[in-house]
Scaffold this motif. Sequence first.
Motif, PDB file in Angstrom:
ATOM      1  N   GLU A  38       0.820  -1.198   0.000  1.00  0.00           N
ATOM      2  CA  GLU A  38       0.000   0.000   0.000  1.00  0.00           C
ATOM      3  C   GLU A  38       0.862   1.259   0.000  1.00  0.00           C
ATOM      4  O   GLU A  38       1.947   1.284   0.571  1.00  0.00           O
ATOM      5  CB  GLU A  38      -0.917   0.013   1.224  1.00  0.00           C
ATOM      6  N   GLY A  39       0.360   2.305  -0.658  1.00  0.00           N
ATOM      7  CA  GLY A  39       0.985   3.619  -0.579  1.00  0.00           C
ATOM      8  C   GLY A  39       2.124   3.869  -1.533  1.00  0.00           C
ATOM      9  O   GLY A  39       2.713   4.951  -1.503  1.00  0.00           O
ATOM     10  N   GLN A  40       2.481   2.913  -2.392  1.00  0.00           N
ATOM     11  CA  GLN A  40       3.579   3.107  -3.342  1.00  0.00           C
ATOM     12  C   GLN A  40       3.020   3.500  -4.709  1.00  0.00           C
ATOM     13  O   GLN A  40       2.018   2.933  -5.157  1.00  0.00           O
ATOM     14  CB  GLN A  40       4.430   1.843  -3.443  1.00  0.00           C
ATOM     15  N   TYR A  41       3.691   4.476  -5.359  1.00  0.00           N
ATOM     16  CA  TYR A  41       3.204   5.023  -6.624  1.00  0.00           C
ATOM     17  C   TYR A  41       4.359   5.202  -7.600  1.00  0.00           C
ATOM     18  O   TYR A  41       5.495   5.500  -7.193  1.00  0.00           O
ATOM     19  CB  TYR A  41       2.531   6.390  -6.410  1.00  0.00           C
ATOM     20  N   PHE A  42       4.051   5.023  -8.896  1.00  0.00           N
ATOM     21  CA  PHE A  42       5.003   5.346  -9.955  1.00  0.00           C
ATOM     22  C   PHE A  42       5.021   6.854 -10.180  1.00  0.00           C
ATOM     23  O   PHE A  42       4.009   7.534 -10.016  1.00  0.00           O
ATOM     24  CB  PHE A  42       4.622   4.651 -11.271  1.00  0.00           C
ATOM     25  N   ARG A  43       6.173   7.373 -10.575  1.00  0.00           N
ATOM     26  CA  ARG A  43       6.285   8.777 -10.961  1.00  0.00           C
ATOM     27  C   ARG A  43       6.194   8.886 -12.478  1.00  0.00           C
ATOM     28  O   ARG A  43       6.902   8.193 -13.209  1.00  0.00           O
ATOM     29  CB  ARG A  43       7.620   9.368 -10.478  1.00  0.00           C
ATOM     30  N   VAL A  44       5.322   9.779 -12.943  1.00  0.00           N
ATOM     31  CA  VAL A  44       5.177  10.026 -14.374  1.00  0.00           C
ATOM     32  C   VAL A  44       5.210  11.522 -14.603  1.00  0.00           C
ATOM     33  O   VAL A  44       5.040  12.327 -13.677  1.00  0.00           O
ATOM     34  CB  VAL A  44       3.867   9.414 -14.929  1.00  0.00           C
ATOM     35  N   LEU A  45       5.429  11.917 -15.848  1.00  0.00           N
ATOM     36  CA  LEU A  45       5.514  13.325 -16.219  1.00  0.00           C
ATOM     37  C   LEU A  45       4.279  13.694 -17.027  1.00  0.00           C
ATOM     38  O   LEU A  45       4.105  13.225 -18.154  1.00  0.00           O
ATOM     39  CB  LEU A  45       6.783  13.592 -17.036  1.00  0.00           C
ATOM     40  N   GLU A  46       3.407  14.514 -16.426  1.00  0.00           N
ATOM     41  CA  GLU A  46       2.223  14.969 -17.141  1.00  0.00           C
ATOM     42  C   GLU A  46       2.579  16.212 -17.950  1.00  0.00           C
ATOM     43  O   GLU A  46       3.095  17.192 -17.412  1.00  0.00           O
ATOM     44  CB  GLU A  46       1.088  15.294 -16.163  1.00  0.00           C
ATOM     45  N   GLN A  47       2.276  16.164 -19.221  1.00  0.00           N
ATOM     46  CA  GLN A  47       2.565  17.279 -20.115  1.00  0.00           C
ATOM     47  C   GLN A  47       1.251  17.859 -20.618  1.00  0.00           C
ATOM     48  O   GLN A  47       0.421  17.143 -21.188  1.00  0.00           O
ATOM     49  CB  GLN A  47       3.427  16.802 -21.287  1.00  0.00           C
ATOM     50  N   SER A  48       1.060  19.148 -20.380  1.00  0.00           N
ATOM     51  CA  SER A  48      -0.172  19.817 -20.796  1.00  0.00           C
ATOM     52  C   SER A  48       0.175  21.189 -21.358  1.00  0.00           C
ATOM     53  O   SER A  48       1.346  21.588 -21.414  1.00  0.00           O
ATOM     54  CB  SER A  48      -1.134  19.944 -19.609  1.00  0.00           C
ATOM     55  N   GLU A  49      -0.863  21.918 -21.730  1.00  0.00           N
ATOM     56  CA  GLU A  49      -0.637  23.250 -22.295  1.00  0.00           C
ATOM     57  C   GLU A  49      -0.111  24.220 -21.245  1.00  0.00           C
ATOM     58  O   GLU A  49       0.456  25.256 -21.586  1.00  0.00           O
ATOM     59  CB  GLU A  49      -1.948  23.780 -22.865  1.00  0.00           C
ATOM     60  N   ASN A  50      -0.264  23.868 -19.955  1.00  0.00           N
ATOM     61  CA  ASN A  50       0.240  24.725 -18.884  1.00  0.00           C
ATOM     62  C   ASN A  50       1.655  24.372 -18.456  1.00  0.00           C
ATOM     63  O   ASN A  50       2.184  24.975 -17.529  1.00  0.00           O
ATOM     64  CB  ASN A  50      -0.698  24.640 -17.667  1.00  0.00           C
ATOM     65  N   GLY A  51       2.261  23.384 -19.117  1.00  0.00           N
ATOM     66  CA  GLY A  51       3.624  22.975 -18.778  1.00  0.00           C
ATOM     67  C   GLY A  51       3.670  21.523 -18.336  1.00  0.00           C
ATOM     68  O   GLY A  51       2.724  20.757 -18.531  1.00  0.00           O
ATOM     69  N   SER A  52       4.778  21.136 -17.726  1.00  0.00           N
ATOM     70  CA  SER A  52       4.997  19.761 -17.280  1.00  0.00           C
ATOM     71  C   SER A  52       5.031  19.712 -15.762  1.00  0.00           C
ATOM     72  O   SER A  52       5.490  20.653 -15.105  1.00  0.00           O
ATOM     73  CB  SER A  52       6.308  19.208 -17.849  1.00  0.00           C
TER      74      SER A  52
END
Length: 280
Positions: free
Chosen positions: A101-115
């Motif tokens: 429980e409580g572990q998460y992957f890190r990802v990079l969200e890219q949108s029009e407002n930046g990353s």
Amino acid sequence: MNRTMITATNTLSQLQKQMDIVSNNMANIDTTGYKRREASFTDLLFQQFNNQHNANAEGNRLTPNGIRQGVGAKLAQSKIVMSQGSIKNTDRALDAAFTKEGQYFRVLEQSENGSAIRYTRDGAFYLTPLSDTETMLVTGNGYPVLDENNNPITINGQVNDYEITTNGRLIAKMENGGTSEFNLGVVQVNKPQFLEQKGGNLLGLPENMAELNVPVNEILTELNGPMRNQVSIQQRALEQSNVDMSREMTDLINLQRAYQFQSRSVSIADQMMGLVNGIR
């Protein structure tokens, strides 16, 4: 509008918010790695009338002295329930499921407002080509998956197979007999209530972190270096959501009864006002 109507309408607006939470849980029952939310309520401000000034005269009373008149209830918190979801085997090399429980992957969200760095338990990864010989590891929505240094994971060359170890190490077995290895970026969330839903099955830190005056390392811990031994991942599997449909339906029925009760209170208050206004 009398006090009964005010109390009922205040509570109705908050019950609608709880209904939205329950509906969102039910809609995401098949979303990989989704964590259900749970609403809790508290009283709004109330008025205290101390009509009994002699406390000794209330010697056998079990409730507090005086009369309290409230103005309804409010939604105090919508908390994330971090319980583990069931594991479903997929026999797909790029599928990975957390077994803690409580572990998460890190990802990079890219949108029009930046990353911005986001966090997800959805381990259904894919490859997107960058050139004829280079590919990038991405989520189902196309967001780059980050390594332990917060860099996108890119693989050069032709790959025969992939292995994801228990401690989150991605090993790409190349056609030429070599390997390319990457440590997947993993965090341990210590205080999930500080995270916000960012859409697309992603969580992120709030925009007003400076106002909260809470260090990021208190909210989450990056599992890098020696701490990677705490990572627990199962390859060729995906974690299902922790939504229990029977429980959500029960909550929805109870919520409907509460909504009907408050609506009935408004109707009765309106009838009482009509009777009073009709007195000659």
